[in-house]
Design a protein around this motif. Structure first.
Motif, PDB file in Angstrom:
ATOM      1  N   UNK A 189       0.820  -1.209   0.000  1.00  9.84           N
ATOM      2  CA  UNK A 189       0.000   0.000   0.000  1.00  9.84           C
ATOM      3  C   UNK A 189       0.858   1.265   0.000  1.00  9.84           C
ATOM      4  N   UNK A 190       1.985   1.211   0.696  1.00 16.86           N
ATOM      5  CA  UNK A 190       2.878   2.369   0.713  1.00 16.86           C
ATOM      6  C   UNK A 190       3.437   2.620  -0.680  1.00 16.86           C
ATOM      7  N   UNK A 191       3.817   1.534  -1.342  1.00 15.90           N
ATOM      8  CA  UNK A 191       4.360   1.673  -2.691  1.00 15.90           C
ATOM      9  C   UNK A 191       3.297   2.179  -3.661  1.00 15.90           C
ATOM     10  N   UNK A 192       2.050   1.721  -3.483  1.00 12.21           N
ATOM     11  CA  UNK A 192       0.970   2.139  -4.372  1.00 12.21           C
ATOM     12  C   UNK A 192       0.618   3.621  -4.209  1.00 12.21           C
ATOM     13  N   UNK A 193       0.983   4.216  -3.089  1.00 11.81           N
ATOM     14  CA  UNK A 193       0.759   5.657  -2.914  1.00 11.81           C
ATOM     15  C   UNK A 193       1.874   6.480  -3.549  1.00 11.81           C
ATOM     16  N   UNK A 194       2.880   5.785  -4.073  1.00 10.32           N
ATOM     17  CA  UNK A 194       3.990   6.479  -4.725  1.00 10.32           C
ATOM     18  C   UNK A 194       5.018   7.047  -3.763  1.00 10.32           C
ATOM     19  N   UNK A 195       5.071   6.504  -2.555  1.00 13.30           N
ATOM     20  CA  UNK A 195       5.956   7.069  -1.537  1.00 13.30           C
ATOM     21  C   UNK A 195       7.338   6.420  -1.477  1.00 13.30           C
ATOM     22  N   UNK A 196       7.581   5.410  -2.246  1.00 14.07           N
ATOM     23  CA  UNK A 196       8.908   4.791  -2.233  1.00 14.07           C
ATOM     24  C   UNK A 196       9.942   5.843  -2.624  1.00 14.07           C
ATOM     25  N   UNK A 197      10.930   6.048  -1.763  1.00  9.08           N
ATOM     26  CA  UNK A 197      11.958   7.050  -2.021  1.00  9.08           C
ATOM     27  C   UNK A 197      11.618   8.434  -1.510  1.00  9.08           C
ATOM     28  N   UNK A 198      10.429   8.599  -0.929  1.00 15.09           N
ATOM     29  CA  UNK A 198      10.017   9.910  -0.405  1.00 15.09           C
ATOM     30  C   UNK A 198      10.818  10.233   0.841  1.00 15.09           C
ATOM     31  N   UNK A 199      11.279  11.499   0.949  1.00 16.27           N
ATOM     32  CA  UNK A 199      12.137  11.897   2.064  1.00 16.27           C
ATOM     33  C   UNK A 199      11.553  13.038   2.876  1.00 16.27           C
ATOM     34  N   UNK A 200      11.858  12.998   4.155  1.00 15.72           N
ATOM     35  CA  UNK A 200      11.659  14.122   5.065  1.00 15.72           C
ATOM     36  C   UNK A 200      12.957  14.275   5.846  1.00 15.72           C
ATOM     37  N   UNK A 201      13.654  15.364   5.595  1.00 16.64           N
ATOM     38  CA  UNK A 201      14.957  15.522   6.225  1.00 16.64           C
ATOM     39  C   UNK A 201      15.870  14.378   5.827  1.00 16.64           C
ATOM     40  N   UNK A 202      16.457  13.726   6.830  1.00 15.62           N
ATOM     41  CA  UNK A 202      17.351  12.603   6.540  1.00 15.62           C
ATOM     42  C   UNK A 202      16.672  11.253   6.572  1.00 15.62           C
ATOM     43  N   UNK A 203      15.350  11.235   6.647  1.00 15.51           N
ATOM     44  CA  UNK A 203      14.600   9.979   6.672  1.00 15.51           C
ATOM     45  C   UNK A 203      13.965   9.720   5.315  1.00 15.51           C
ATOM     46  N   UNK A 204      13.984   8.471   4.889  1.00 17.96           N
ATOM     47  CA  UNK A 204      13.471   8.114   3.568  1.00 17.96           C
ATOM     48  C   UNK A 204      12.688   6.813   3.627  1.00 17.96           C
ATOM     49  N   UNK A 205      11.589   6.758   2.872  1.00 19.01           N
ATOM     50  CA  UNK A 205      10.913   5.483   2.639  1.00 19.01           C
ATOM     51  C   UNK A 205      11.820   4.699   1.698  1.00 19.01           C
ATOM     52  N   UNK A 206      12.319   3.575   2.147  1.00 17.93           N
ATOM     53  CA  UNK A 206      13.331   2.836   1.403  1.00 17.93           C
ATOM     54  C   UNK A 206      12.919   2.554  -0.036  1.00 17.93           C
ATOM     55  N   UNK A 207      13.873   2.697  -0.934  1.00 15.80           N
ATOM     56  CA  UNK A 207      13.640   2.360  -2.337  1.00 15.80           C
ATOM     57  C   UNK A 207      13.734   0.862  -2.560  1.00 15.80           C
ATOM     58  N   UNK A 208      14.235   0.135  -1.544  1.00 24.65           N
ATOM     59  CA  UNK A 208      14.345  -1.324  -1.633  1.00 24.65           C
ATOM     60  C   UNK A 208      13.070  -1.995  -1.139  1.00 24.65           C
ATOM     61  N   UNK A 209      12.542  -1.509  -0.015  1.00 28.92           N
ATOM     62  CA  UNK A 209      11.344  -2.082   0.601  1.00 28.92           C
ATOM     63  C   UNK A 209      10.548  -0.946   1.224  1.00 28.92           C
ATOM     64  N   UNK A 210       9.332  -0.727   0.756  1.00 28.10           N
ATOM     65  CA  UNK A 210       8.551   0.445   1.156  1.00 28.10           C
ATOM     66  C   UNK A 210       8.118   0.423   2.623  1.00 28.10           C
ATOM     67  N   UNK A 211       8.177  -0.734   3.282  1.00 27.80           N
ATOM     68  CA  UNK A 211       7.792  -0.780   4.690  1.00 27.80           C
ATOM     69  C   UNK A 211       8.981  -0.548   5.612  1.00 27.80           C
ATOM     70  N   UNK A 212      10.077  -0.071   5.050  1.00 24.19           N
ATOM     71  CA  UNK A 212      11.242   0.308   5.840  1.00 24.19           C
ATOM     72  C   UNK A 212      11.470   1.808   5.702  1.00 24.19           C
ATOM     73  N   UNK A 213      11.678   2.477   6.830  1.00 22.67           N
ATOM     74  CA  UNK A 213      12.154   3.854   6.806  1.00 22.67           C
ATOM     75  C   UNK A 213      13.626   3.806   7.169  1.00 22.67           C
ATOM     76  N   UNK A 214      14.455   4.481   6.381  1.00 17.24           N
ATOM     77  CA  UNK A 214      15.900   4.431   6.589  1.00 17.24           C
ATOM     78  C   UNK A 214      16.451   5.818   6.878  1.00 17.24           C
ATOM     79  N   UNK A 215      17.558   5.820   7.578  1.00 17.31           N
ATOM     80  CA  UNK A 215      18.311   7.044   7.852  1.00 17.31           C
ATOM     81  C   UNK A 215      19.350   7.173   6.752  1.00 17.31           C
ATOM     82  N   UNK A 216      19.104   8.091   5.821  1.00 19.10           N
ATOM     83  CA  UNK A 216      20.017   8.234   4.687  1.00 19.10           C
ATOM     84  C   UNK A 216      21.215   9.106   5.035  1.00 19.10           C
ATOM     85  N   UNK A 217      21.197   9.667   6.252  1.00 19.54           N
ATOM     86  CA  UNK A 217      22.305  10.502   6.708  1.00 19.54           C
ATOM     87  C   UNK A 217      21.790  11.759   7.373  1.00 19.54           C
TER      88      UNK A 217
END
Length: 303
Positions: free
Chosen positions: A238-266
Motif C-alpha cells: 500500500x505504501x508503494x501504491x501511494x507512490x511514496x517509495x523514495x520519499x524523504x523528510x529531512x534525513x529519513x526516507x521510505x526505502x527504495x528497496x522495501x517500502x515498509x522500511x524507513x531508513x536514515x540516509x544521513x
C-alpha cells in the motif's frame, strides 16, 4: 551494576538517532536488576529495558528515565539435552538459532537473521519466513520490580502476531526455555537447515535495506487489506501504491528497496523518522481507507 548518566541513545539503536538517557545501566545479574529497579524507585523515574535497539525509535530529547540493558549472566545458553535449551534474555537471537541448528535442531533456524536479542524476540514474538519464536517456547522467566522471579508457561504468554502478554505485564524477561524438534524427525539434516537459512538470508539481503540504518518493518502486517484488495496484507504494497517509495523528510526516507522500511540516509533526526511515518499513515489511509499501525517501539516524548 554499571551506571552512567546522559548516555547518547544514538549509540544504542539501529536507527543511529536519539537523545540521551538520563541514566544508563548495564545489569549483569538479578542483583544488578534489583539495584536498577531500586534506583528507578528512589529517583521516581520510569525505566526501559533495552535489547539491541533494533526495533526502537528514541526521541531527539532523549528519555528522562533509566535505560537498562542486560549482559553477563543474561547472555548464557544452557543446553539441557534432547532439544531443550535455557537461554538468557540478552543472548543474540541469531547466536541461539545457529547454535541449535548446528546441533541438528529445527524450529527457529530461519530466525537467525533477525538482529535482536532473545528477550526482545519473546516480547514481540519475533518471526520470519513462517517461523515464530513463541512456537517452540515452553516457559518464560521474568522478574518484577520487587526482585521476585516468575515463571510463565507458554500457554500464559499470549503469543500472537508480533505480540505477547509481556507487553502489558510490567515484568522484565530474564530468560526462556525451549523445546526444539530434531531436524531428523522432519527428514532433514543440518545441511538442509543451513541451506534453508542461506535461502532466507539471500531473500533478506535482496529485499531489505540492510546497508542503511533502519529498525526493520515500520508497520505491522494488516489483518485484512483494502476493499479492492482484501487479501493483500503487506503494508509495503500500500505504501508503494501511494507512490511514496523514495520519499524523504529531512534525513529519513521510505526505502527504495522495501517500502515498509524507513531508513536514515544521513543526518536524520528522530523527528524526521516520526513525521515521515505519520505522513505515510495519512497517505495510505486517505487512498485506501486502512490504518497502518507501527511495529517500531517509541521511547521518550515526541511532538
Amino acid at each position: 551494576m554499571i551506571l552512567s548518566e546522559n548516555e547518547p541513545m544514538c549509540k544504542h539503536t539501529s536507527f543511529k538517532v536519539g537523545g540521551p538517557a538520563r541514566y544508563f545501566v548495564k545489569a549483569e545479574n538479578a542483583d544488578d536488576l534489583k539495584e536498577a529497579f531500586a534506583l528507578a524507585h528512589e529517583k521516581a523515574l520510569p525505566y526501559f529495558i533495552l535489547g539491541n535497539g533494533t526495533n526502537l525509535l528514541v526521541a531527539d530529547k532523549g528519555f528522562d528515565g533509566i535505560v537498562i540493558t542486560l549482559a553477563g549472566k543474561f547472555s548464557e545458553i544452557n543446553d539441557l539435552g534432547n532439544g531443550a535449551f535455557h537461554v538468557g534474555a540478552a543472548t543474540p537471537l541469531g547466536r541461539f538459532a545457529r547454535n541449535a541448528m548446528k546441533q541438528g535442531f529445527a524450529g527457529i533456524h530461519k530466525l537467525a537473521g533477525i538482529p535482536g536479542t532473545l528477550g526482545g524476540a519473546i516480547y514481540m514474538n519475533a518471526g520470519a519466513y513462517g517461523q515464530e519464536i513463541g512456537t517452540c517456547c515452553t516457559t518464560v522467566t521474568t522478574i518484577d520490580t520487587d526482585g521476585n522471579l516468575h515463571e510463565h508457561a507458554a500457554s500464559e504468554c499470549g503469543f500472537g502476531y508480533r505480540q505477547s502478554a509481556f507487553q502489558k505485564l510490567g515484568e522484565t524477561i530474564v530468560s526462556a526455555t525451549f523445546q526444539l524438534p530434531a531436524a531428523s524427525a522432519e527428514g532433514k539434516t543440518v545441511a538442509d537447515l543451513e541451506a534453508e537459512l542461506a535461502e532466507c538470508m539471500a531473500k533478506r539481503k535482496a529485499s531489505q535495506p540492510l546497508n542503511m540504518p533502519n529498525a526493520g518493518s515500520t508497520f505491522k502486517r494488516l489483518s485484512a487489506g483494502a476493499a479492492d484488495t482484501p487479501t493483500q496484507i503487506a503494508p509495503g504494497y500500500y505504501i508503494e501504491q501511494t507512490g511514496l517509495k523514495g520519499y524523504r523528510m529531512g534525513g529519513a526516507e521510505v526505502s527504495t528497496v522495501h517500502a515498509n522500511f524507513i531508513v536514515n540516509v544521513g543526518g536524520a533526526t528522530a523527528a524526521d523518522i516520526m513525521n515521515l511515518s505519520k505522513f505515510v499513515q495519512a497517505r495510505v489511509a486517505e487512498k485506501f481507507g486502512i490504518q497502518l499501525h507501527r511495529e517500531i517501539i517509541l521511547l521518550g516524548e515526541f511532538e
